[in-house]
Design an enzyme around this catalytic site. Structure first.
Site, PDB file in Angstrom:
ATOM      1  N   PHE A  13      -6.119   9.778   2.194  1.00  0.00           N
ATOM      2  CA  PHE A  13      -6.631  11.147   2.014  1.00  0.00           C
ATOM      3  C   PHE A  13      -8.117  11.227   2.383  1.00  0.00           C
ATOM      4  CE2 PHE A  13      -8.528  13.640  -1.723  1.00  0.00           C
ATOM      5  CZ  PHE A  13      -8.662  14.810  -0.992  1.00  0.00           C
ATOM      6  N   THR A  37      -0.249   3.993   0.856  1.00  0.00           N
ATOM      7  CA  THR A  37      -0.295   5.424   0.497  1.00  0.00           C
ATOM      8  C   THR A  37      -0.850   6.257   1.644  1.00  0.00           C
ATOM      9  OG1 THR A  37      -2.421   4.979  -0.570  1.00  0.00           O
ATOM     10  CG2 THR A  37      -0.482   5.144  -2.007  1.00  0.00           C
ATOM     11  N   TYR A  64     -10.965 -10.479  11.150  1.00  0.00           N
ATOM     12  CA  TYR A  64     -12.066 -10.844  12.054  1.00  0.00           C
ATOM     13  C   TYR A  64     -12.244  -9.745  13.079  1.00  0.00           C
ATOM     14  CZ  TYR A  64     -11.949 -15.298   9.756  1.00  0.00           C
ATOM     15  OH  TYR A  64     -12.011 -16.259   8.799  1.00  0.00           O
ATOM     16  N   LYS A  91      -5.626  -7.098  -6.781  1.00  0.00           N
ATOM     17  CA  LYS A  91      -5.887  -7.952  -5.606  1.00  0.00           C
ATOM     18  C   LYS A  91      -6.694  -7.234  -4.527  1.00  0.00           C
ATOM     19  CE  LYS A  91      -2.124 -11.210  -4.906  1.00  0.00           C
ATOM     20  NZ  LYS A  91      -0.880 -11.348  -4.163  1.00  0.00           N
ATOM     21  N   ASN A  99     -12.975 -10.240   1.062  1.00  0.00           N
ATOM     22  CA  ASN A  99     -12.795 -10.339   2.520  1.00  0.00           C
ATOM     23  C   ASN A  99     -13.739  -9.411   3.271  1.00  0.00           C
ATOM     24  OD1 ASN A  99     -10.809 -12.326   2.490  1.00  0.00           O
ATOM     25  ND2 ASN A  99      -9.164 -10.834   2.199  1.00  0.00           N
ATOM     26  N   TYR A 145      -6.689  -0.744 -12.018  1.00  0.00           N
ATOM     27  CA  TYR A 145      -7.572   0.062 -11.167  1.00  0.00           C
ATOM     28  C   TYR A 145      -9.007   0.037 -11.710  1.00  0.00           C
ATOM     29  CZ  TYR A 145      -9.141   4.194  -8.499  1.00  0.00           C
ATOM     30  OH  TYR A 145      -9.812   5.070  -7.662  1.00  0.00           O
ATOM     31  N   GLN A 162     -27.012 -12.575  -4.042  1.00  0.00           N
ATOM     32  CA  GLN A 162     -26.861 -13.979  -3.603  1.00  0.00           C
ATOM     33  C   GLN A 162     -27.030 -14.127  -2.092  1.00  0.00           C
ATOM     34  OE1 GLN A 162     -23.333 -15.607  -5.443  1.00  0.00           O
ATOM     35  NE2 GLN A 162     -23.351 -17.414  -4.161  1.00  0.00           N
ATOM     36  N   ARG A 186      -1.137  13.442  -8.694  1.00  0.00           N
ATOM     37  CA  ARG A 186      -2.458  13.880  -9.126  1.00  0.00           C
ATOM     38  C   ARG A 186      -2.401  15.346  -9.514  1.00  0.00           C
ATOM     39  NH1 ARG A 186      -6.779  10.618  -5.364  1.00  0.00           N
ATOM     40  NH2 ARG A 186      -5.050  10.347  -3.948  1.00  0.00           N
TER      41      ARG A 186
HETATM   42  P1  NAD Z   1      -5.375   7.132  -0.757  1.00  0.00           P
HETATM   43  O1  NAD Z   1      -4.344   6.406  -1.560  1.00  0.00           O
HETATM   44  O2  NAD Z   1      -4.994   8.384  -0.046  1.00  0.00           O
HETATM   45  O3  NAD Z   1      -6.044   6.161   0.302  1.00  0.00           O
HETATM   46  C1  NAD Z   1      -6.113   4.768   0.138  1.00  0.00           C
HETATM   47  C2  NAD Z   1      -5.776   4.140   1.490  1.00  0.00           C
HETATM   48  O4  NAD Z   1      -5.878   2.718   1.382  1.00  0.00           O
HETATM   49  C3  NAD Z   1      -4.345   4.430   1.936  1.00  0.00           C
HETATM   50  O5  NAD Z   1      -4.338   4.830   3.278  1.00  0.00           O
HETATM   51  C4  NAD Z   1      -3.620   3.100   1.721  1.00  0.00           C
HETATM   52  O6  NAD Z   1      -2.509   2.941   2.567  1.00  0.00           O
HETATM   53  C5  NAD Z   1      -4.752   2.130   2.002  1.00  0.00           C
HETATM   54  N1  NAD Z   1      -4.547   0.816   1.382  1.00  0.00           N
HETATM   55  C6  NAD Z   1      -4.156   0.533   0.125  1.00  0.00           C
HETATM   56  N2  NAD Z   1      -4.104  -0.791  -0.060  1.00  0.00           N
HETATM   57  C7  NAD Z   1      -4.477  -1.368   1.122  1.00  0.00           C
HETATM   58  C8  NAD Z   1      -4.628  -2.723   1.557  1.00  0.00           C
HETATM   59  N3  NAD Z   1      -4.355  -3.744   0.740  1.00  0.00           N
HETATM   60  N4  NAD Z   1      -5.036  -2.946   2.819  1.00  0.00           N
HETATM   61  C9  NAD Z   1      -5.283  -1.910   3.669  1.00  0.00           C
HETATM   62  N5  NAD Z   1      -5.163  -0.618   3.297  1.00  0.00           N
HETATM   63  C10 NAD Z   1      -4.772  -0.351   2.045  1.00  0.00           C
HETATM   64  O7  NAD Z   1      -6.576   7.410  -1.762  1.00  0.00           O
HETATM   65  P2  NAD Z   1      -7.894   8.269  -1.559  1.00  0.00           P
HETATM   66  O8  NAD Z   1      -7.858   9.343  -2.568  1.00  0.00           O
HETATM   67  O9  NAD Z   1      -8.135   8.589  -0.140  1.00  0.00           O
HETATM   68  O10 NAD Z   1      -8.993   7.214  -2.045  1.00  0.00           O
HETATM   69  C11 NAD Z   1      -9.746   6.438  -1.136  1.00  0.00           C
HETATM   70  C12 NAD Z   1     -10.709   5.553  -1.888  1.00  0.00           C
HETATM   71  O11 NAD Z   1     -11.592   6.358  -2.690  1.00  0.00           O
HETATM   72  C13 NAD Z   1     -10.015   4.587  -2.856  1.00  0.00           C
HETATM   73  O12 NAD Z   1     -10.703   3.363  -2.834  1.00  0.00           O
HETATM   74  C14 NAD Z   1     -10.185   5.243  -4.189  1.00  0.00           C
HETATM   75  O13 NAD Z   1     -10.191   4.308  -5.226  1.00  0.00           O
HETATM   76  C15 NAD Z   1     -11.529   5.940  -4.042  1.00  0.00           C
HETATM   77  N6  NAD Z   1     -11.644   7.091  -4.942  1.00  0.00           N
HETATM   78  C16 NAD Z   1     -10.868   8.203  -4.759  1.00  0.00           C
HETATM   79  C17 NAD Z   1     -10.974   9.263  -5.658  1.00  0.00           C
HETATM   80  C18 NAD Z   1     -10.134  10.517  -5.503  1.00  0.00           C
HETATM   81  O14 NAD Z   1     -10.224  11.401  -6.352  1.00  0.00           O
HETATM   82  N7  NAD Z   1      -9.356  10.678  -4.464  1.00  0.00           N
HETATM   83  C19 NAD Z   1     -11.873   9.190  -6.720  1.00  0.00           C
HETATM   84  C20 NAD Z   1     -12.613   8.021  -6.879  1.00  0.00           C
HETATM   85  C21 NAD Z   1     -12.517   6.988  -5.972  1.00  0.00           C
HETATM   86  N1  UDP Z   2      -2.318  15.875 -15.418  1.00  0.00           N
HETATM   87  C1  UDP Z   2      -1.534  16.881 -15.959  1.00  0.00           C
HETATM   88  N2  UDP Z   2      -0.393  17.248 -15.298  1.00  0.00           N
HETATM   89  C2  UDP Z   2      -0.003  16.678 -14.131  1.00  0.00           C
HETATM   90  C3  UDP Z   2      -0.811  15.649 -13.567  1.00  0.00           C
HETATM   91  C4  UDP Z   2      -1.964  15.265 -14.245  1.00  0.00           C
HETATM   92  O1  UDP Z   2      -1.854  17.435 -17.017  1.00  0.00           O
HETATM   93  O2  UDP Z   2       1.057  17.087 -13.588  1.00  0.00           O
HETATM   94  C5  UDP Z   2      -3.572  15.505 -16.111  1.00  0.00           C
HETATM   95  C6  UDP Z   2      -3.737  14.003 -16.366  1.00  0.00           C
HETATM   96  O3  UDP Z   2      -3.116  13.641 -17.584  1.00  0.00           O
HETATM   97  C7  UDP Z   2      -5.254  13.872 -16.414  1.00  0.00           C
HETATM   98  C8  UDP Z   2      -5.738  14.948 -15.428  1.00  0.00           C
HETATM   99  O4  UDP Z   2      -4.651  15.858 -15.263  1.00  0.00           O
HETATM  100  O5  UDP Z   2      -5.741  14.205 -17.691  1.00  0.00           O
HETATM  101  C9  UDP Z   2      -6.135  14.389 -14.070  1.00  0.00           C
HETATM  102  O6  UDP Z   2      -5.090  13.544 -13.634  1.00  0.00           O
HETATM  103  P1  UDP Z   2      -5.117  12.832 -12.222  1.00  0.00           P
HETATM  104  O7  UDP Z   2      -3.954  11.887 -12.205  1.00  0.00           O
HETATM  105  O8  UDP Z   2      -5.203  13.843 -11.149  1.00  0.00           O
HETATM  106  O9  UDP Z   2      -6.489  12.029 -12.173  1.00  0.00           O
HETATM  107  P2  UDP Z   2      -7.206  10.992 -13.174  1.00  0.00           P
HETATM  108  O10 UDP Z   2      -6.515  10.972 -14.508  1.00  0.00           O
HETATM  109  O11 UDP Z   2      -7.115   9.690 -12.471  1.00  0.00           O
HETATM  110  O12 UDP Z   2      -8.562  11.543 -13.281  1.00  0.00           O
END
Ligand code: NAD
Ligand code: UDP
Length: 313
Positions: A13, A37, A64, A91, A99, A145, A162, A186
């Site tokens: 995303f 995802t 690499y 992991k 890495n 997470y 370091q 979400r």
């Molecule tokens: P997302 O799940 O849409 O994107 C994550 C991407 O990483 C996906 O394309 C998935 O296929 C790829 N991926 C997962 N494991 C992998 C691996 N081992 N090797 C290579 N690719 C891998 O999530 P997002 O919402 O776009 O989030 C992106 C980043 O931002 C994440 O690190 C997430 O923790 C961080 N983040 C997102 C939010 C949010 O609200 N969306 C908030 C805080 C932090």
């Molecule tokens: N939540 C909810 N209904 C849903 C999905 C999520 O009430 O159908 C709530 C969830 O319990 C949390 C908040 O919305 O309190 C945000 O959830 P989300 O999974 O989007 O993000 P995070 O909890 O990781 O902030």
């Protein structure tokens, strides 16, 4: 000068929006993703760009490449997906970060880490400032997470101290917008899809818990500014929209904007669900000159329009 920039998780995303923006600024982007995802649809419109390259690769294995900068986003971000294979979630944050940090060290380049507000856990301090150490249950269902991302921050700062590599750590708060996965559970995507389909809106708990939602373009802007910040400035910096809303008011807002007849239903709050979340963004304002511009209503309108077009027969 055209830079070659590695975006791990680039088919996800936020990663797809970031890749689009970096290409738009004249850079070359190498998107590395294992498509857990992420999806090809997210980046389909970028594939014809000769400066965009995709590699299917899991960053838990060494990589690499010769690049000028790294944005490390690879990690599933929604509770459903990061709890699907929790060991793999830890992991990707630990081995995957090592890495990518090793790659940055070998090349002597800057590396950005997509950290998260989840490092604060169920916060006892409100709003959350970067100086707050957090309140995380280390053995709960969200720990893979939360603790994974906390350990990633530890690794980034140890590589900085370091090995002297340039690190940029941004703590991203709940981000929403087009290309969220419809099935990742979400809250914004769930409520929008339920509202569009006229289904019950599933509020967990009594709806009094809060979040602060940031539109994806604003988040990407903060990421770019963080990467461009002066050498030696490491963060962590909070990036989020300080407009805090209860989940119940979010449900009502989405019903209103979508013109839906859906009703709200209440069910059990998931374990360890943080009760309140709101970023203090004074540091991002001061150090990055960043301020999220998109109001929640306007961002939801755009996101609803996206899901309507996606769900259209
Ligand atoms: P997302 O799940 O849409 O994107 C994550 C991407 O990483 C996906 O394309 C998935 O296929 C790829 N991926 C997962 N494991 C992998 C691996 N081992 N090797 C290579 N690719 C891998 O999530 P997002 O919402 O776009 O989030 C992106 C980043 O931002 C994440 O690190 C997430 O923790 C961080 N983040 C997102 C939010 C949010 O609200 N969306 C908030 C805080 C932090
Ligand atoms: N939540 C909810 N209904 C849903 C999905 C999520 O009430 O159908 C709530 C969830 O319990 C949390 C908040 O919305 O309190 C945000 O959830 P989300 O999974 O989007 O993000 P995070 O909890 O990781 O902030």
């Amino acid at each position: 000068m055209r830079k070659r920039i590695l975006v791990t998780g680039g088919a996800g995303f936020i990663g797809s929006h970031l890749s689009e923006r970096l290409l738009g600024e004249g850079n070359e982007v190498v998107c590395v993703d294992n498509f857990f995802t992420g999806s090809k649809e997210n980046i389909g419109h970028l594939l014809s760009n000769p400066y965009f390259e995709v590699m299917r690769h899991d960053i838990c294995f060494p990589l690499y490449l010769e690049v000028d900068e790294i944005y490390n986003l690879a990690c599933p971000a929604s509770p459903i997906h990061y709890q699907f294979d929790p060991v793999q979630t830890t992991k990707v944050n630990v081995s995957g970060s090592i890495n990518m940090l090793g790659l940055a060290k070998r090349l002597g380049i800057k590396i950005f880490q997509a950290s998260t507000s989840e490092v604060y856990g169920d916060p006892a301090e409100h709003p959350q400032r970067e100086s707050y150490w957090g309140n995380v249950n280390p053995i709960g269902p969200r720990a893979c997470y939360d603790e994974g991302k906390r350990c990633a921050e530890t690794l980034f700062f140890d590589y900085f101290r370091q090995h002297g590599i340039q690190i940029k750590v941004l703590r991203i708060f709940n981000t929403y917008g087009p290309r969220m996965l419809p099935n990742d559970g979400r809250v914004v995507s769930n409520f929008i899809i339920q509202a569009i389909n006229g289904e019950d809106i599933t509020v967990y708990g009594d709806g009094s818990h809060t979040r602060s939602f940031c539109y994806v373009d604003d988040t990407v802007e903060a990421m770019i500014r963080m990467m461009g910040s002066p050498d030696g400035f490491t963060g962590p910096v909070n990036a989020g929209n300080p407009e805090e809303v209860t989940i119940l008011s979010l449900a009502r807002k989405i019903i209103g904007i979508a013109g839906s007849r859906s009703k709200v239903v209440f069910s059990q709050l998931p374990e360890d669900d943080p009760r309140r979340r709101k970023p203090d963004i004074s540091l991002a304002r001061k150090a990055l000159g960043w301020n999220p511009g998109m109001k929640l209503d306007a961002g939801l309108e755009r996101t609803i329009a996206y899901f309507r077009s996606r769900l259209a027969p």
